[in-house]
Design a protein around this motif. Structure first.
Motif, short mmCIF file in Angstrom:
data_model
loop_
_atom_site.label_atom_id
_atom_site.label_comp_id
_atom_site.label_asym_id
_atom_site.label_seq_id
_atom_site.Cartn_x
_atom_site.Cartn_y
_atom_site.Cartn_z
N LYS A 248 0.83 -1.21 0.00
CA LYS A 248 0.00 0.00 0.00
C LYS A 248 0.86 1.25 0.00
CE LYS A 248 -4.09 -2.00 2.33
NZ LYS A 248 -4.95 -1.94 3.56
N SER A 249 1.95 1.20 0.79
CA SER A 249 2.83 2.37 0.84
C SER A 249 3.46 2.63 -0.53
CB SER A 249 3.92 2.14 1.90
OG SER A 249 4.82 3.21 1.89
N GLU A 250 3.94 1.55 -1.17
CA GLU A 250 4.53 1.72 -2.51
C GLU A 250 3.50 2.20 -3.50
OE1 GLU A 250 6.24 -1.99 -3.54
OE2 GLU A 250 7.90 -1.86 -2.10
N ALA A 251 2.30 1.69 -3.39
CA ALA A 251 1.23 2.11 -4.32
C ALA A 251 0.93 3.58 -4.14
CB ALA A 251 -0.02 1.27 -4.09
N ARG A 252 0.87 4.02 -2.87
CA ARG A 252 0.60 5.46 -2.64
C ARG A 252 1.73 6.29 -3.23
NH1 ARG A 252 -1.42 3.41 2.33
NH2 ARG A 252 0.62 3.69 3.31
N ALA A 253 3.03 5.82 -3.10
CA ALA A 253 4.17 6.58 -3.65
C ALA A 253 4.09 6.63 -5.16
CB ALA A 253 5.49 5.92 -3.21
N LEU A 254 3.76 5.48 -5.79
CA LEU A 254 3.63 5.44 -7.25
C LEU A 254 2.52 6.36 -7.71
CD1 LEU A 254 4.14 1.62 -7.93
CD2 LEU A 254 5.73 3.48 -8.47
N LEU A 255 1.41 6.36 -6.96
CA LEU A 255 0.27 7.21 -7.33
C LEU A 255 0.66 8.68 -7.25
CD1 LEU A 255 -2.68 7.41 -8.11
CD2 LEU A 255 -3.28 7.33 -5.68
N ALA A 256 1.40 9.01 -6.18
CA ALA A 256 1.83 10.41 -6.05
C ALA A 256 2.76 10.79 -7.20
CB ALA A 256 2.53 10.59 -4.70
N ASP A 257 3.70 9.87 -7.55
CA ASP A 257 4.62 10.16 -8.64
C ASP A 257 3.88 10.30 -9.96
OD1 ASP A 257 7.42 10.30 -9.67
OD2 ASP A 257 6.82 8.48 -10.74
#
Length: 490
Positions: A47-56
């Motif tokens: 979930k954390s990586e997904a949120r980072a990818l989404l932000a990017d």
């Protein structure tokens, strides 16, 4: 009632099985709890990586939108610039058309004024301009050529002298001039008596057989063979050397030695050709060419031995070719073979240059070599620089001081004419000019001329010589008639 031992064992076994099962269940629960905990952690990380990818992705989308806005602005600016350029291009086109029209009008007006003032039309003026330009260029080119030729003459003569001097010095060889005598060293003074024989029979037999004068004087350990014919001298030399080596000298042995010398002539010819080719540095010659070259060892030109002249010419030509950058091996080969035809002039019609070129062509020599042979006396045009170098080397070898003497050729020609005149008489088998032409020995066929006719034949020959031949002093005519008979006792 007491419990049997077997049943207690079964009970204990069941308890143990239940205990093990309980332990396995506990272990399985613990592992399941650990896996759930790990799975929870993995889900959190995902979930954390997904949120980072989404932000990017959102940031990239924002930048892309900004770039699209910038591109749209640039497109609008380019469209405005294009419209501006089109407007300016139209203005430039119109201005160019006006300029061309005005220039044409100005040229026409200037042409009219020029034609009116000069009295020439445009075509005439153009032709005059071309003529003057061509004339100026031609004069300048001619001046450049004259300057180049003058410079070449100033430098070429000095360079040519240096090249020729270098070539001649490198090819410093003994003189190739040939005399009409051969000197043989004797192993002892006593050998002179053997050569003369009892009452001179050996020397008379030798001279009659070979046609060579044998001069035995007071010179220690030497005997001289004198004859204008080089072939006769060689045969006499070979025969006399064989006799001296054997030690037995009498008329029969002299005849046998002379016959052996005649039989070995072809071998000596081939050996002389190979030796000359080796000294000249020429290899790969056809055997027939080598044999023909060997025949030239007995040929002279104005007193110069032809084979020695060819070796010398090859060495000089090769040195010159190396200095000027020509093909050294082709030049060397052509120079060595250039007088090849002199061995054939007595057998065939044509000049020695033509005969030599034909023979070289038939035996596989290159076109450059064949042309150099044919052109060395300018009978055909020279096609290569190597041919020119062969001509130069030929002239250098022939013009060296002491290389040639015209008197020897005249002397040989006079001796040949004397022998031909004598052999024209009926019954004469052989005529030998001897003693430098002061004596001629005539061998007759005993079946045609008897003893009583010998004096009349001698007188007839003497009168014929007096009438048809110019000669200094006197010529002694000796007629020889010899009959031999032999038998074998068995």
């Amino acid at each position: 009632m007491p419990v049997p031992f077997g049943e207690i064992g079964i009970v204990i076994a069941l308890l143990l099985v239940c205990l093990v099962a309980l332990v396995l269940v506990l272990i399985a629960r613990r592992e399941a709890a650990a896996q759930r905990e790990q799975a929870t952690k993995d889900v959190a990380e995902i979930k954390s990586e997904a949120r980072a990818l989404l932000a990017d992705a959102e940031r990239r989308a924002d930048r892309l939108a900004e770039r699209e806005d910038a591109i749209a602005a640039e497109r609008r600016a380019l469209k405005e610039l294009e419209r501006d350029l089109q407007a300016r291009s139209a203005e430039v086109t119109a201005l160019h058309e006006r300029t061309v029209t005005e220039q044409a009008a100005a040229e026409a007006q200037a042409r009219e004024l020029l034609e009116a003032s000069a009295g020439l039309t445009t075509d005439e003026a153009r032709a005059e301009l071309v003529r003057r330009t061509v004339e100026t260029a031609t004069n300048e080119a001619a001046a450049q050529v004259r300057r180049a030729e003058a410079h070449a003459r100033r430098t070429a003569e000095a360079k040519a002298k240096r090249i020729v001097a270098t070539a001649v010095q490198r090819a410093a060889v003994p003189t190739s001039s040939q005399s009409s005598i051969t000197v043989l060293r004797l192993p002892s003074e006593e050998m002179k008596g053997r050569i003369i024989g009892k009452e001179g029979r050996n020397i008379r037999t030798f001279e009659a057989l070979t046609g060579v004068n044998v001069l035995i004087d007071d010179t220690p350990d030497a005997v001289v063979l004198s004859c204008f014919d080089a072939e006769r001298r060689e045969l006499a030399q070979v025969a006399l050397e064989a006799l001296m080596a054997d030690g037995r000298i009498h008329p029969q042995r002299i005849e046998a030695a002379y016959a052996e010398a005649v039989e070995g002539a072809d071998e000596r010819t081939l050996a002389a050709g190979h030796d000359a080719a080796e000294r000249a540095g020429v290899g790969g010659l056809d055997t027939e060419l080598v044999r023909t070259m060997g025949r030239l060892r007995l040929r002279t030109s104005y007193g110069q031995n032809v084979l020695e002249h060819l070796v010398e010419t090859a060495l000089v030509a090769a040195a010159i070719a190396a200095e000027v950058g020509a093909d050294v091996e082709t030049t060397r080969r052509a120079a060595f073979l250039h007088d090849l035809g002199k061995a054939l002039t007595a057998e065939k019609q044509g000049t020695h240059a033509q005969l030599g070129a034909d023979l070289a062509r038939r035996h596989g020599e290159s076109p450059a070599v064949v042309n150099a042979i044919a052109a060395h006396h300018d009978e055909v045009p020279v096609e290569t620089v190597e041919g020119v170098l062969v001509q130069a080397a030929d002239a250098i070898s022939a013009s060296r001081p002491g290389a040639r003497r015209e008197e020897l050729d005249q002397y040989v020609e006079r001796m040949d004419k004397l022998e031909q005149l004598v052999t024209a008489h009926a019954g004469v088998r052989r005529a030998l000019a001897m003693s430098a032409g002061r004596e001629v020995r005539v061998v007759v066929e005993p079946s045609e001329v008897d003893d009583y006719a010998l004096p009349q034949l001698a007188v007839a020959i003497a009168k014929h010589i007096e009438a048809d031949l110019a000669y200094p002093g006197e010529i002694k005519v000796t007629v020889v008639r010899e009959i031999r008979a032999s038998a074998t006792a068995g």
